[in-house]
Write a protein that holds these residues in place. Sequence first.
Motif, PDB file in Angstrom:
ATOM      1  N   GLU A   1      -3.118  15.921  14.997  1.00  0.00           N
ATOM      2  CA  GLU A   1      -1.922  15.131  14.699  1.00  0.00           C
ATOM      3  C   GLU A   1      -2.195  14.224  13.507  1.00  0.00           C
ATOM      4  OE1 GLU A   1       1.464  14.830  14.794  1.00  0.00           O
ATOM      5  OE2 GLU A   1       1.469  14.617  16.983  1.00  0.00           O
ATOM      6  N   LYS A   2      -1.253  14.222  12.553  1.00  0.00           N
ATOM      7  CA  LYS A   2      -1.371  13.351  11.389  1.00  0.00           C
ATOM      8  C   LYS A   2       0.023  12.904  10.973  1.00  0.00           C
ATOM      9  CE  LYS A   2      -4.049  14.368   7.837  1.00  0.00           C
ATOM     10  NZ  LYS A   2      -4.546  14.953   6.558  1.00  0.00           N
ATOM     11  N   PHE A   3       0.158  11.622  10.692  1.00  0.00           N
ATOM     12  CA  PHE A   3       1.412  11.066  10.205  1.00  0.00           C
ATOM     13  C   PHE A   3       1.180  10.557   8.785  1.00  0.00           C
ATOM     14  CE2 PHE A   3       1.477  10.766  14.774  1.00  0.00           C
ATOM     15  CZ  PHE A   3       2.746  11.215  15.107  1.00  0.00           C
ATOM     16  N   VAL A   4       2.062  10.932   7.875  1.00  0.00           N
ATOM     17  CA  VAL A   4       1.928  10.585   6.472  1.00  0.00           C
ATOM     18  C   VAL A   4       3.168   9.816   6.031  1.00  0.00           C
ATOM     19  CG1 VAL A   4       1.602  11.460   4.126  1.00  0.00           C
ATOM     20  CG2 VAL A   4       0.515  12.642   6.060  1.00  0.00           C
ATOM     21  N   TYR A   5       2.953   8.710   5.322  1.00  0.00           N
ATOM     22  CA  TYR A   5       4.038   7.876   4.815  1.00  0.00           C
ATOM     23  C   TYR A   5       3.790   7.617   3.332  1.00  0.00           C
ATOM     24  CZ  TYR A   5       4.384   6.933   9.821  1.00  0.00           C
ATOM     25  OH  TYR A   5       4.470   7.056  11.184  1.00  0.00           O
ATOM     26  N   ALA A   6       4.803   7.799   2.529  1.00  0.00           N
ATOM     27  CA  ALA A   6       4.664   7.523   1.103  1.00  0.00           C
ATOM     28  C   ALA A   6       4.456   6.036   0.857  1.00  0.00           C
ATOM     29  CB  ALA A   6       5.897   8.027   0.351  1.00  0.00           C
ATOM     30  N   THR A   7       5.154   5.218   1.614  1.00  0.00           N
ATOM     31  CA  THR A   7       4.990   3.762   1.536  1.00  0.00           C
ATOM     32  C   THR A   7       4.730   3.225   2.932  1.00  0.00           C
ATOM     33  OG1 THR A   7       7.378   3.438   1.750  1.00  0.00           O
ATOM     34  CG2 THR A   7       6.479   3.554  -0.483  1.00  0.00           C
ATOM     35  N   CYS A   8       4.278   2.009   2.998  1.00  0.00           N
ATOM     36  CA  CYS A   8       3.917   1.421   4.294  1.00  0.00           C
ATOM     37  C   CYS A   8       5.168   1.098   5.107  1.00  0.00           C
ATOM     38  CB  CYS A   8       3.092   0.157   4.077  1.00  0.00           C
ATOM     39  SG  CYS A   8       2.568  -0.638   5.610  1.00  0.00           S
ATOM     40  N   PRO A   9       5.278   1.599   6.325  1.00  0.00           N
ATOM     41  CA  PRO A   9       6.421   1.242   7.179  1.00  0.00           C
ATOM     42  C   PRO A   9       6.266  -0.174   7.729  1.00  0.00           C
ATOM     43  CG  PRO A   9       4.923   2.658   8.377  1.00  0.00           C
ATOM     44  CD  PRO A   9       4.366   2.550   6.988  1.00  0.00           C
ATOM     45  N   GLU A  10       7.385  -0.740   8.176  1.00  0.00           N
ATOM     46  CA  GLU A  10       7.338  -2.092   8.747  1.00  0.00           C
ATOM     47  C   GLU A  10       6.606  -2.113  10.082  1.00  0.00           C
ATOM     48  OE1 GLU A  10      10.600  -4.696   9.171  1.00  0.00           O
ATOM     49  OE2 GLU A  10      11.420  -4.254   7.184  1.00  0.00           O
ATOM     50  N   HIS A  11       7.007  -1.221  10.987  1.00  0.00           N
ATOM     51  CA  HIS A  11       6.411  -1.212  12.323  1.00  0.00           C
ATOM     52  C   HIS A  11       6.587   0.175  12.924  1.00  0.00           C
ATOM     53  CE1 HIS A  11       5.928  -3.380  16.500  1.00  0.00           C
ATOM     54  NE2 HIS A  11       5.040  -2.436  16.284  1.00  0.00           N
ATOM     55  N   VAL A  12       5.486   0.819  13.219  1.00  0.00           N
ATOM     56  CA  VAL A  12       5.507   2.116  13.893  1.00  0.00           C
ATOM     57  C   VAL A  12       4.612   2.018  15.116  1.00  0.00           C
ATOM     58  CG1 VAL A  12       5.130   4.593  13.708  1.00  0.00           C
ATOM     59  CG2 VAL A  12       5.819   3.301  11.687  1.00  0.00           C
ATOM     60  N   GLN A  13       5.124   2.467  16.239  1.00  0.00           N
ATOM     61  CA  GLN A  13       4.361   2.441  17.491  1.00  0.00           C
ATOM     62  C   GLN A  13       4.196   3.873  17.993  1.00  0.00           C
ATOM     63  OE1 GLN A  13       6.006  -0.144  20.477  1.00  0.00           O
ATOM     64  NE2 GLN A  13       4.173  -0.106  21.735  1.00  0.00           N
TER      65      GLN A  13
ATOM     66  N   VAL B   1       0.842  -1.195   0.000  1.00  0.00           N
ATOM     67  CA  VAL B   1       0.000   0.000   0.000  1.00  0.00           C
ATOM     68  C   VAL B   1       0.875   1.243   0.000  1.00  0.00           C
ATOM     69  CG1 VAL B   1      -1.789  -1.265   1.237  1.00  0.00           C
ATOM     70  CG2 VAL B   1      -0.196   0.178   2.501  1.00  0.00           C
ATOM     71  N   SER B   2       0.269   2.388  -0.313  1.00  0.00           N
ATOM     72  CA  SER B   2       1.007   3.652  -0.386  1.00  0.00           C
ATOM     73  C   SER B   2       0.142   4.777   0.172  1.00  0.00           C
ATOM     74  CB  SER B   2       1.411   3.951  -1.834  1.00  0.00           C
ATOM     75  OG  SER B   2       0.263   4.032  -2.662  1.00  0.00           O
ATOM     76  N   ASP B   3       0.753   5.964   0.290  1.00  0.00           N
ATOM     77  CA  ASP B   3       0.058   7.170   0.772  1.00  0.00           C
ATOM     78  C   ASP B   3      -0.715   6.875   2.060  1.00  0.00           C
ATOM     79  OD1 ASP B   3       1.025   8.586  -1.392  1.00  0.00           O
ATOM     80  OD2 ASP B   3      -0.717   8.140  -2.639  1.00  0.00           O
ATOM     81  N   VAL B   4       0.001   6.393   3.051  1.00  0.00           N
ATOM     82  CA  VAL B   4      -0.619   6.018   4.324  1.00  0.00           C
ATOM     83  C   VAL B   4      -0.740   7.248   5.211  1.00  0.00           C
ATOM     84  CG1 VAL B   4      -0.449   4.517   6.349  1.00  0.00           C
ATOM     85  CG2 VAL B   4       0.381   3.717   4.122  1.00  0.00           C
ATOM     86  N   GLU B   5      -1.929   7.483   5.758  1.00  0.00           N
ATOM     87  CA  GLU B   5      -2.177   8.572   6.694  1.00  0.00           C
ATOM     88  C   GLU B   5      -2.723   7.983   7.994  1.00  0.00           C
ATOM     89  OE1 GLU B   5      -4.791  11.393   4.955  1.00  0.00           O
ATOM     90  OE2 GLU B   5      -3.429  11.932   3.296  1.00  0.00           O
TER      91      GLU B   5
END
Length: 697
Positions: A203-215, A165-169
């Motif tokens: 608060e919003k976190f945006v990732y271009a690609t899916c990270p492995e593990h974010v806590q 997946v991509s463009d993860v918010e």
Amino acid sequence: LKIKPQAAARRPEISARLDMVLCCRASDKLVHQPTAVAAKTAPTLLGHRNAPAGGGEKGADDGGDVPLPGPSARSLVSSMVATSTASRPRGALPRNSVSAQSVAPGSVVASVCASAPAVSEGVLEMTCDMLCVRTMSVSYVDGRGRRREASQTGYSVKIFLPLSVSDVEVMFSVVGGSAVCKVDRKQPRMPWVKEALGKNVPEKFVYATCPEHVQYFVRGPSLASFVAEVDERRRSESLLELVSRDVTCIRSMQVCYTDERGDRRRWTGAGLDVRCHLPSAARDVEVTFAAVGGRGVYKVDRRDPEVPWIQDANGQRPLEAFFYAQCPSCVHYEARGPAWGSYISQVYEQHARECSDTFVPAEGSCRGLRFLEDRRELFEVAPSLVPPVGGIVDLMEDHSPYLLPVEVLLFEPTDKEIFYRGQRRERGGRQIFLNTPLTQQESAVLGELRQHLARRGSWVEAEALPRYMETHALRMLQACKFSVARAAEMMKTVVAERVRRLPIAERDVLEDLHTGFIYWHGRDRKGRPCLVIRLERLGQLGRDKERAVRVVIFTLEYALRYAMAPGRVENWAVIIDLQNVFSVISPLHVGSMISTASAIGTTLERVYCGRMVWIKIVNMPSSVLAKAINGVIPAEKKDKVSFPQDAAFELLQFIEPHQLEARYGGTAPDLLPGETYPFKFFPSPFGPAAGAAAAAG
């Protein structure tokens, strides 16, 4: 469904079915995945992870990617457990530029994690405090270019996303409250981030690609929740973090562990916020702390709101250290105090609890049954909340298959077992206290104890007694000859000698258990466990009172937790072997030996009062010593203590031969020091006839 991706693309109805299949999971893996996806190193959000070389690009995915919520898909419940009752100060976790978070490309952690297998999905995890319930909402674009959404609500939740997946918010909100707003985590006070009109920014976190593990660690009340910190790591890593709650000094954290290859590794970091990303496959993990330019971090009693220093029986302050047989998923240590007096004020450990099947023992034994074990956090609470039985944790050795035979569970005690010598009295002489009717005077004296505690202001009369003495109150009163004042003083001894030492992990006393100084071996004909104490094996324990007391408490708590049947079998018998006792008594260490013997005696007579039914002191080296020992035995206990000349003849009057070692006249093999633990129990303690009858019943 065995359908090729090309066929799925030509048939819309089959493509819809593929979307449903992607939601399924078997053995923590997707049941079907249209195309192979090469795992790509996730982009770093905080810039503290150096990715190993060799990460490939994702392949194109023309299937529908659907998030997989953690607990509902995995039958997994994660919870953040606060292992202390100390008050939590306001504010968030401070951050500082000097924190040692980075892992060099050639470091131990990086080299081990670089060889970890590729994963096919990423994890977004929200871990919260208990002030309110929050929701984590995730929006993303799947492999077919469609915008999808998913959400999870709770205190600790996970959402699993395919790495394609991509463009993860990622956003957060409070159930019944407002949105979780943004703070400046680079500053220690973490002020709110304001927009041009002065309003808080969600608060919003945006990732271009899916990270492995974010806590994400979310803190604060319902109207002012915020993300206090964000930790990004690999799926194959766990998090150990030292967080400074003040800025009085810089502290360091040392982590020692055994890697997958069996090599012992060491990691060290210093700062106000120190993070260690440890391989999840690590074992035998040991975590210690120190103040830079100061002293070591010493242990405190986190169950007491005043957080006092802990002193062992030798009058010394032990260093704070945490041990884990298996690598924990996430642990936070909060530190306070100056350089010469730093301490760990709170510990938060995240546990992942999985459901497991329960197996029923066969043939009247415990074979195939793993007893439920006590969790550490049950005993890391305020002293008044500590359970009355148990506290031995992290057991690695298996129990004896005959630890609790069916004859003991079905044993029906008579007055001969309930009362000493079978003499029923209004008060006194009781040996079995639970699940049996009490006399009027016994009930009355329990009421007097509550009134006495209420007058002293240490308890409320209408409430139950402190938990650590709920099942022991009458036993303690009887030991104090029903003096409520003396019983109240005995409560202090129980707190100091037992409660504050719990929990005790098996690994901490395993070396001392293997000395063979004290161990359980079989039962007598009334089903009572037999405790063997061999003083010639005392060794170094005689000069270290704290070690001796801890191994004694572990041994006695083991029997209370696993070998007793309340209302049926509540007592034990003791064999004290004085063979070669003078070989361990050195004139240079007489003082320490006497101090150790006194501490063990206090533990047996005051902390675990009313348990002993008889003591046989065997292999007495001289009659002079026998007279000296007999002279210090209280008058009311003299009839329970004997010095048999023929130990085998007298012991066999009480114990079946197969329950007794050969050195004492039995048929069981004599045990060497390293063979005494795990403790040995045997079938048919009441005799072969009783065992056959119980099996037939």
